[in-house]
Design a protein around this motif. Structure first.
Motif, PDB file in Angstrom:
ATOM      1  N   SER A 196      -1.997   2.883 -12.057  1.00 15.60           N
ATOM      2  CA  SER A 196      -1.521   3.888 -13.002  1.00 15.60           C
ATOM      3  C   SER A 196      -2.433   4.065 -14.200  1.00 15.60           C
ATOM      4  N   GLY A 197      -3.426   3.144 -14.340  1.00 16.42           N
ATOM      5  CA  GLY A 197      -4.340   3.234 -15.464  1.00 16.42           C
ATOM      6  C   GLY A 197      -3.807   2.614 -16.733  1.00 16.42           C
ATOM      7  N   LEU A 210      -7.768  -4.345  -4.376  1.00 14.63           N
ATOM      8  CA  LEU A 210      -6.897  -5.111  -5.263  1.00 14.63           C
ATOM      9  C   LEU A 210      -5.739  -5.753  -4.513  1.00 14.63           C
ATOM     10  N   ILE A 211      -5.171  -5.033  -3.560  1.00 15.64           N
ATOM     11  CA  ILE A 211      -4.092  -5.605  -2.739  1.00 15.64           C
ATOM     12  C   ILE A 211      -4.595  -6.830  -1.991  1.00 15.64           C
ATOM     13  N   LEU A 251       0.829  -1.205   0.000  1.00 16.75           N
ATOM     14  CA  LEU A 251       0.000   0.000   0.000  1.00 16.75           C
ATOM     15  C   LEU A 251       0.863   1.255   0.000  1.00 16.75           C
ATOM     16  N   GLU A 252       1.882   1.285   0.847  1.00 15.35           N
ATOM     17  CA  GLU A 252       2.752   2.457   0.921  1.00 15.35           C
ATOM     18  C   GLU A 252       3.431   2.736  -0.423  1.00 15.35           C
ATOM     19  N   GLN A 253       3.854   1.693  -1.094  1.00 11.72           N
ATOM     20  CA  GLN A 253       4.472   1.889  -2.409  1.00 11.72           C
ATOM     21  C   GLN A 253       3.476   2.492  -3.399  1.00 11.72           C
ATOM     22  N   LEU A 254       2.243   2.016  -3.345  1.00 11.37           N
ATOM     23  CA  LEU A 254       1.243   2.442  -4.323  1.00 11.37           C
ATOM     24  C   LEU A 254       0.767   3.873  -4.089  1.00 11.37           C
ATOM     25  N   TYR A 301       2.771  -5.470  -5.410  1.00  9.47           N
ATOM     26  CA  TYR A 301       2.904  -4.154  -6.054  1.00  9.47           C
ATOM     27  C   TYR A 301       2.975  -4.288  -7.569  1.00  9.47           C
ATOM     28  N   ASN A 302       3.756  -5.247  -8.051  1.00  5.68           N
ATOM     29  CA  ASN A 302       3.898  -5.430  -9.497  1.00  5.68           C
ATOM     30  C   ASN A 302       2.575  -5.786 -10.162  1.00  5.68           C
ATOM     31  N   GLU A 303       1.730  -6.533  -9.462  1.00  3.60           N
ATOM     32  CA  GLU A 303       0.448  -6.929 -10.029  1.00  3.60           C
ATOM     33  C   GLU A 303      -0.580  -5.811  -9.982  1.00  3.60           C
TER      34      GLU A 303
END
Length: 232
Positions: A211-212, A183-184, A161-164, A203-205
């Protein structure tokens, strides 16, 4: 011939029951989560997802969340020497989560550097949680669930979450990006069964949807609509 038929019939049922019992016992080895709860610093709900039985209505969920928040906030505010006596589970494992995790080679410090993580037994459930000035994150498991696994789920969920959200976990930002919470969770857990605890994989998924760059899956949208409706 009748004896042969009876014998084969008996062999069939023996194999059938053996197969069923084997399937049932194999599920016992799956690590499961009963709920993931994200509350603000006043106990208000930001996000929740329940898989455990008995919490199908909003009223039952909110009652549980309020009671849990009161318990944890009281523990957080109380001086170390004035806390209630530990429960039997806490006496066996220690209330300091790091004492538990340091016993395993797989333990790594959370990338967020948060030192407020803790563990407790609450209503016959194992609760692993962390908190800061913005929110409280709870991961609920069964009474016999592995605390280290629950901590891995908590760390993975929050780190992804923090990364996103670029380390901005204020309530307003999280509500504006509510689909990321869904989604996470969907990427990590399926019907309570833990599938992923690597935050970079999560995060990769999820990041392309954030980002759309790609369309959000229809199943995730349906899940989001259902959960948002429950939270209104």
């Amino acid at each position: 011939a009748p004896h042969a038929h009876s014998f084969l019939q008996g062999r069939y049922w023996s194999v059938y029951f053996f197969s069923c019992s084997s399937t049932m016992s194999s599920n016992d080895y799956l690590h499961k989560v009963g709920a993931i709860l994200l509350l603000d610093n006043e106990g208000g709900r930001i996000f929740c997802k329940y898989w455990m039985n008995g919490y199908t209505t909003r009223a039952s969920q909110r009652a549980y969340e309020e009671k849990l928040f009161r318990k944890v906030s009281a523990r957080a505010d109380a001086p170390a020497g004035s806390r209630d006596p530990p429960s039997p589970k806490e006496s066996d494992t220690g209330t300091d989560l790091k004492k538990i995790l340091s016993l395993t080679r797989s333990y790594k410090e959370s990338s967020s550097g948060n030192d407020s993580g803790d563990i407790m037994l609450f209503e016959n459930q194992t609760i692993v949680y962390r908190y800061d000035e913005d929110n409280y994150l709870f991961v609920v498991g069964g009474a016999e669930e592995n605390e280290v696994v629950l901590h891995q789920v908590m760390t993975c969920w929050y780190d992804a979450l923090e990364q996103l959200v670029k380390n901005n976990c204020e309530k307003k930002v999280l509500l504006e990006n509510y689909e990321l919470l869904i989604l996470i969770t969907d990427e990590m857990i399926d019907d309570g069964i833990i599938l992923e605890t690597n935050s970079q994989n999560v995060y990769n998924e999820v990041s392309p949807h954030a980002s759309g760059d790609t369309d959000t899956p229809l199943t995730a949208l349906n899940t989001m609509a259902k959960i948002v409706k429950q939270n209104l």
